[in-house]
Design an enzyme around this catalytic site. Structure first.
Site: not given
Ligand code: F6P
Length: 367
Positions: A14, A146, A148, A150, A192
């Site tokens: 992402g 990220t 997140d 994490d 996440r």
């Molecule tokens: O890891 C970053 C993140 O934004 C998470 O917080 C979220 O769960 C995920 O990516 C969403 O990803 P996508 O772009 O596949 O919807």
């Protein structure tokens, strides 16, 4: 020491605010050393399926290509959470999808194109791939990205500060409308399986309840907090819910899982909102911030961190490092083994100062 002349950069998973700043720092730092720089389009796809890119899967990166991009969201290289070279999705003639390992072919492509090293900018998934490619002999340095936060072995990842800043601004705005209507507002944020965004934005935005994956919640305790406020004359409440939050004895709420991709989380905000409305009788509204947290320009903090990470990644290569990730260990940016950084997910420690602060201020975690 490795003799570096041509490097490739990619962005995987992402997007996060600050990616373009990292790219600019890498390109300028590398060009200033007399190296050539190339961007791989959309993760590794530019090399694994170049036919999909009419302008070529590899983008030469010059001073002009990175001019004026530090403050821009997204990534000029494009990104994807599909196309893991270790589990590359293939569709057979019957329409069945299966996964194959294309890492050897990828490393051969690097050699064929005379690319001496890769700087991989990504989160846990992308950096685990980078760690494996390094193990197989590719010269790789990782940059931790990220929203997140994490990723282990770095105090913070770039993108997180922007996400928290924006979420806090949204919570502030929801406060006034919640108070005006005497409503409960539930705000679902990304993250996440880690509660960093919910915790930091929830505390900064004075949420009344914060639900994070690390502390399974009891919905009755959440409702009690809303009613306790009501009795005290505070007729509205703000509940911040991390997308990975789960009830005691229950699981996180999944939207689904596609082959070759990570689980997609989401929907817990609606569940919490509906249950709180039933239990308290209070009108409740749910707001999902979702991808808004990933869009837009990076904060000054994230820009600076991204520029520092990008320049440090090039210095790491120049010093002969490989298989490492640049990491913030204040006040310094250091290198840590990619294997260590991707071994486990960094979740919120239950005894961390921010949780203690929230509890001291009377915030409920639904426990
Ligand atoms: O890891 C970053 C993140 O934004 C998470 O917080 C979220 O769960 C995920 O990516 C969403 O990803 P996508 O772009 O596949 O919807």
């Amino acid at each position: 020491m490795a003799d570096i002349k041509r490097i490739a950069i990619n962005t995987g998973g992402g997007d996060a605010p600050g990616l373009n700043a990292v790219i600019r720092a890498i390109v300028l730092t590398a060009l200033n050393r007399g190296w050539e720089c190339y961007g791989i389009r959309e993760g590794y796809n530019g090399l694994l399926m170049p036919e999909a890119y009419p302008q070529g899967g590899l983008m030469p990166l010059t001073r002009d290509s990175v001019r004026g991009i530090t403050h821009l969201g997204g990534t000029i290289l494009g990104t994807t959470n599909r196309g893991d070279p270790l589990r590359f999705p293939i569709i057979d003639d019957d329409g069945q999808v299966y996964e194959i390992d294309r890492s050897e072919e990828l490393i051969d492509t690097f050699k064929r194109l005379n690319l001496d090293a890769l700087i991989a900018i990504g989160g846990d998934g992308s950096l685990a791939i980078a760690a494996e490619l390094a193990r197989q002999g590719l010269c790789v340095v990782g940059v931790p990205k990220t929203i997140d936060n994490d990723l282990d072995k770095t105090v913070v990842t770039f993108g997180f500060n922007t996400a928290v800043y924006f979420a806090t601004e949204c919570i502030d705005r929801l406060h006034s409308t919640a108070e005006a209507h005497g409503r409960v507002m539930v705000v679902e944020v990304m993250g996440r399986y880690a509660g960093w965004i919910a915790l930091d934005a929830g505390v900064a935005g004075s949420a009344d309840v914060i639900l994070i994956p690390e502390i399974p919640y009891d919905i009755n305790k959440v409702a009690d907090k809303v009613m306790e406020r009501s009795v005290q004359g505070r007729d509205f409440s703000i509940i911040v819910v991390a997308e990975g939050a789960r009830p005691v004895g229950g699981e996180a709420t999944l939207i689904g899982k596609a082959i070759g991709q990570a689980e997609q989380l989401g929907g817990v905000g609606q569940k919490v909102g509906a249950a709180v409305e039933t239990l308290t009788g209070k009108e409740t509204r749910v707001v999902v911030l979702g991808h808004l947290l990933r869009g837009g320009k990076p904060t000054a903090y994230d820009r600076l961190l991204s520029l520092r990470f990008g320049a440090a990644a090039v210095r790491a290569l120049a010093e002969g490092q490989s298989g490492v990730m640049v990491a913030l260990d204040p006040p310094a940016v250091k290198y840590v083994p990619l294997q260590q950084a991707t071994r486990r997910m960094k979740t919120v420690p239950l005894d961390c100062d921010t949780i203690l602060t929230a509890r001291d201020l009377g915030t409920s975690f639904g426990d």
